[in-house]
Design a protein around this motif. Structure first.
Motif, PDB file in Angstrom:
ATOM      1  N   LYS A 257       0.850  -1.187   0.000  1.00  8.21           N
ATOM      2  CA  LYS A 257       0.000   0.000   0.000  1.00  8.21           C
ATOM      3  C   LYS A 257       0.885   1.235   0.000  1.00  8.21           C
ATOM      4  O   LYS A 257       1.888   1.283   0.706  1.00  8.21           O
ATOM      5  N   ASN A 258       0.516   2.215  -0.817  1.00  8.43           N
ATOM      6  CA  ASN A 258       1.253   3.476  -0.827  1.00  8.43           C
ATOM      7  C   ASN A 258       1.224   4.095   0.565  1.00  8.43           C
ATOM      8  O   ASN A 258       0.231   3.970   1.282  1.00  8.43           O
ATOM      9  N   GLY A 259       2.304   4.749   0.922  1.00  6.53           N
ATOM     10  CA  GLY A 259       2.351   5.398   2.229  1.00  6.53           C
ATOM     11  C   GLY A 259       3.659   6.144   2.404  1.00  6.53           C
ATOM     12  O   GLY A 259       4.345   6.460   1.433  1.00  6.53           O
ATOM     13  N   GLU A 260       3.973   6.406   3.652  1.00  7.14           N
ATOM     14  CA  GLU A 260       5.187   7.154   3.955  1.00  7.14           C
ATOM     15  C   GLU A 260       5.998   6.420   5.018  1.00  7.14           C
ATOM     16  O   GLU A 260       5.468   5.980   6.026  1.00  7.14           O
ATOM     17  N   ALA A 261       7.279   6.264   4.723  1.00 11.19           N
ATOM     18  CA  ALA A 261       8.203   5.650   5.689  1.00 11.19           C
ATOM     19  C   ALA A 261       9.036   6.760   6.322  1.00 11.19           C
ATOM     20  O   ALA A 261       9.299   7.791   5.709  1.00 11.19           O
ATOM     21  N   LYS A 262       9.426   6.525   7.556  1.00 12.93           N
ATOM     22  CA  LYS A 262      10.325   7.474   8.213  1.00 12.93           C
ATOM     23  C   LYS A 262      11.706   7.344   7.581  1.00 12.93           C
ATOM     24  O   LYS A 262      12.038   6.323   6.991  1.00 12.93           O
ATOM     25  N   VAL A 263      12.497   8.385   7.735  1.00 15.19           N
ATOM     26  CA  VAL A 263      13.891   8.331   7.300  1.00 15.19           C
ATOM     27  C   VAL A 263      14.739   8.757   8.486  1.00 15.19           C
ATOM     28  O   VAL A 263      14.501   9.807   9.089  1.00 15.19           O
ATOM     29  N   GLU A 264      15.712   7.917   8.842  1.00 17.53           N
ATOM     30  CA  GLU A 264      16.555   8.220  10.006  1.00 17.53           C
ATOM     31  C   GLU A 264      17.231   9.569   9.846  1.00 17.53           C
ATOM     32  O   GLU A 264      17.765   9.889   8.787  1.00 17.53           O
ATOM     33  N   GLY A 265      17.141  10.374  10.906  1.00 17.66           N
ATOM     34  CA  GLY A 265      17.802  11.669  10.914  1.00 17.66           C
ATOM     35  C   GLY A 265      17.050  12.757  10.166  1.00 17.66           C
ATOM     36  O   GLY A 265      17.569  13.855  10.013  1.00 17.66           O
ATOM     37  N   GLN A 266      15.862  12.462   9.670  1.00 18.35           N
ATOM     38  CA  GLN A 266      15.090  13.480   8.957  1.00 18.35           C
ATOM     39  C   GLN A 266      13.720  13.635   9.607  1.00 18.35           C
ATOM     40  O   GLN A 266      13.125  12.655  10.063  1.00 18.35           O
ATOM     41  N   ALA A 267      13.237  14.867   9.616  1.00 17.25           N
ATOM     42  CA  ALA A 267      11.915  15.127  10.196  1.00 17.25           C
ATOM     43  C   ALA A 267      10.816  14.639   9.259  1.00 17.25           C
ATOM     44  O   ALA A 267       9.782  14.154   9.692  1.00 17.25           O
ATOM     45  N   LYS A 268      11.080  14.760   7.965  1.00 16.14           N
ATOM     46  CA  LYS A 268      10.068  14.377   6.984  1.00 16.14           C
ATOM     47  C   LYS A 268      10.384  12.986   6.445  1.00 16.14           C
ATOM     48  O   LYS A 268      11.537  12.646   6.188  1.00 16.14           O
ATOM     49  N   GLY A 269       9.343  12.195   6.237  1.00 13.06           N
ATOM     50  CA  GLY A 269       9.523  10.848   5.708  1.00 13.06           C
ATOM     51  C   GLY A 269       9.661  10.842   4.191  1.00 13.06           C
ATOM     52  O   GLY A 269       9.782  11.881   3.554  1.00 13.06           O
ATOM     53  N   THR A 270       9.627   9.664   3.628  1.00 10.25           N
ATOM     54  CA  THR A 270       9.720   9.500   2.179  1.00 10.25           C
ATOM     55  C   THR A 270       8.636   8.534   1.724  1.00 10.25           C
ATOM     56  O   THR A 270       8.213   7.656   2.485  1.00 10.25           O
ATOM     57  N   LYS A 271       8.200   8.698   0.490  1.00 10.66           N
ATOM     58  CA  LYS A 271       7.121   7.849  -0.029  1.00 10.66           C
ATOM     59  C   LYS A 271       7.602   6.423  -0.258  1.00 10.66           C
ATOM     60  O   LYS A 271       8.729   6.196  -0.692  1.00 10.66           O
TER      61      LYS A 271
ATOM     62  N   GLY B 275      18.282   3.945   4.741  1.00 10.09           N
ATOM     63  CA  GLY B 275      17.848   4.656   5.934  1.00 10.09           C
ATOM     64  C   GLY B 275      16.351   4.737   6.161  1.00 10.09           C
ATOM     65  O   GLY B 275      15.892   5.446   7.045  1.00 10.09           O
ATOM     66  N   LYS B 276      15.574   4.032   5.377  1.00 14.28           N
ATOM     67  CA  LYS B 276      14.120   4.083   5.553  1.00 14.28           C
ATOM     68  C   LYS B 276      13.703   3.207   6.722  1.00 14.28           C
ATOM     69  O   LYS B 276      14.297   2.162   6.969  1.00 14.28           O
ATOM     70  N   LEU B 277      12.678   3.675   7.420  1.00 14.25           N
ATOM     71  CA  LEU B 277      12.138   2.932   8.563  1.00 14.25           C
ATOM     72  C   LEU B 277      10.635   2.760   8.379  1.00 14.25           C
ATOM     73  O   LEU B 277       9.912   3.748   8.215  1.00 14.25           O
ATOM     74  N   LEU B 278      10.190   1.517   8.415  1.00 12.03           N
ATOM     75  CA  LEU B 278       8.751   1.268   8.430  1.00 12.03           C
ATOM     76  C   LEU B 278       8.329   1.185   9.886  1.00 12.03           C
ATOM     77  O   LEU B 278       8.942   0.459  10.666  1.00 12.03           O
ATOM     78  N   PRO B 279       7.278   1.915  10.265  1.00 12.70           N
ATOM     79  CA  PRO B 279       6.821   1.823  11.655  1.00 12.70           C
ATOM     80  C   PRO B 279       6.439   0.397  12.020  1.00 12.70           C
ATOM     81  O   PRO B 279       5.999  -0.377  11.165  1.00 12.70           O
ATOM     82  N   LYS B 280       6.617   0.059  13.281  1.00 11.86           N
ATOM     83  CA  LYS B 280       6.339  -1.325  13.721  1.00 11.86           C
ATOM     84  C   LYS B 280       4.891  -1.720  13.491  1.00 11.86           C
ATOM     85  O   LYS B 280       4.582  -2.893  13.340  1.00 11.86           O
ATOM     86  N   ASN B 281       3.985  -0.755  13.413  1.00  9.62           N
ATOM     87  CA  ASN B 281       2.577  -1.091  13.190  1.00  9.62           C
ATOM     88  C   ASN B 281       2.174  -0.993  11.718  1.00  9.62           C
ATOM     89  O   ASN B 281       1.006  -1.021  11.388  1.00  9.62           O
ATOM     90  N   TRP B 282       3.155  -0.861  10.841  1.00 11.21           N
ATOM     91  CA  TRP B 282       2.880  -0.826   9.392  1.00 11.21           C
ATOM     92  C   TRP B 282       2.423  -2.214   8.980  1.00 11.21           C
ATOM     93  O   TRP B 282       3.178  -3.174   9.021  1.00 11.21           O
ATOM     94  N   GLY B 283       1.196  -2.336   8.564  1.00 16.71           N
ATOM     95  CA  GLY B 283       0.662  -3.660   8.245  1.00 16.71           C
ATOM     96  C   GLY B 283       0.603  -4.000   6.776  1.00 16.71           C
ATOM     97  O   GLY B 283       0.181  -5.084   6.405  1.00 16.71           O
ATOM     98  N   GLN B 284       1.003  -3.078   5.920  1.00 19.64           N
ATOM     99  CA  GLN B 284       0.828  -3.303   4.483  1.00 19.64           C
ATOM    100  C   GLN B 284       2.126  -3.723   3.804  1.00 19.64           C
ATOM    101  O   GLN B 284       2.690  -2.981   2.998  1.00 19.64           O
ATOM    102  N   PHE B 285       2.587  -4.920   4.113  1.00 22.17           N
ATOM    103  CA  PHE B 285       3.725  -5.495   3.404  1.00 22.17           C
ATOM    104  C   PHE B 285       3.616  -7.012   3.434  1.00 22.17           C
ATOM    105  O   PHE B 285       2.852  -7.586   4.198  1.00 22.17           O
TER     106      PHE B 285
END
Length: 197
Positions: A30-44, A67-77
């Motif tokens: 599912k399209n969404g946004e992942a966190k990026v370490e060291g950045q305030a804004k995530g990436t698609k 450096g992308k981080l998927l949140p632990k509650n990200w269920g769409q993978f």
């Protein structure tokens, strides 16, 4: 009660557990946004993107490459080792393994087979239940048939055809009416001419 008028805003899932470890390949579903370490804004991240799991944070987030981080509650993978023929279009890999069992023969055809077999640069290995059945299946064209074609139903003439036939009849009718009027006028003129002669 679900608010059916808001159905486009709802997603339905079946919860299940997937064991993943460092080095596993996962596919985003599912399209969404992942966190990026060291950045305030995530990436698609987009549906279909593949990533290698590089590890996990103390909080349980999934650390991906770059450096992308998927949140632990990200269920769409899901695990990203297998693709359907449809999903594999446009992708090229070194080796492909194609499994076609009897239960999937109805979906096999020339176009689907070409897509599956042409994804591998170096090798395509096939696993089938019956060589003969697969040969017969891939001899079929993948063109979709309409319901009428599938049932071999004889249709009435289309409305365009009926209108054209009606116009043709009207054209002939008009021509005959014009000819009859011209002949009648000619006879009338002849009769008038005889009266005055």
């Amino acid at each position: 009660m679900l608010p059916l008028e808001q159905a486009k805003r709802l997603d339905v899932f079946r919860p299940r557990q997937i064991a993943i470890a460092k080095g596993d390949r996962i596919r985003i579903t599912k399209n969404g946004e992942a966190k990026v370490e060291g950045q305030a804004k995530g990436t698609k991240v987009n549906n279909g993107d593949l990533f290698i799991v590089e590890g996990f944070t103390k909080e349980g987030d999934i650390r991906l490459e770059k450096g992308k981080l998927l949140p632990k509650n990200w269920g769409q993978f899901d695990l990203g080792y297998v693709d359907t023929s449809y999903k594999s279009q446009g992708k090229t890999v070194d080796r492909v393994f194609i499994a076609v069992g009897n239960e999937s023969l109805a979906a096999a055809n020339q176009q689907q087979w070409y897509v599956s077999a042409s994804r591998g640069r170096e090798m395509a290995k096939l696993y089938v239940d019956s060589k003969e059945d697969v040969r017969n299946a891939i001899a079929r064209t993948g063109q979709r048939l309409s319901a009428v074609e599938l049932t071999h139903t004889k249709l009435k003439d289309s409305w365009r055809s009926r209108v054209q036939q009606s116009l043709e009849r009207n054209r002939v009718t008009r021509f005959l009416a014009q000819r009859a009027t011209a002949i009648a006028d000619m006879w009338r003129e002849q009769k008038r001419g005889m009266r005055y002669a």
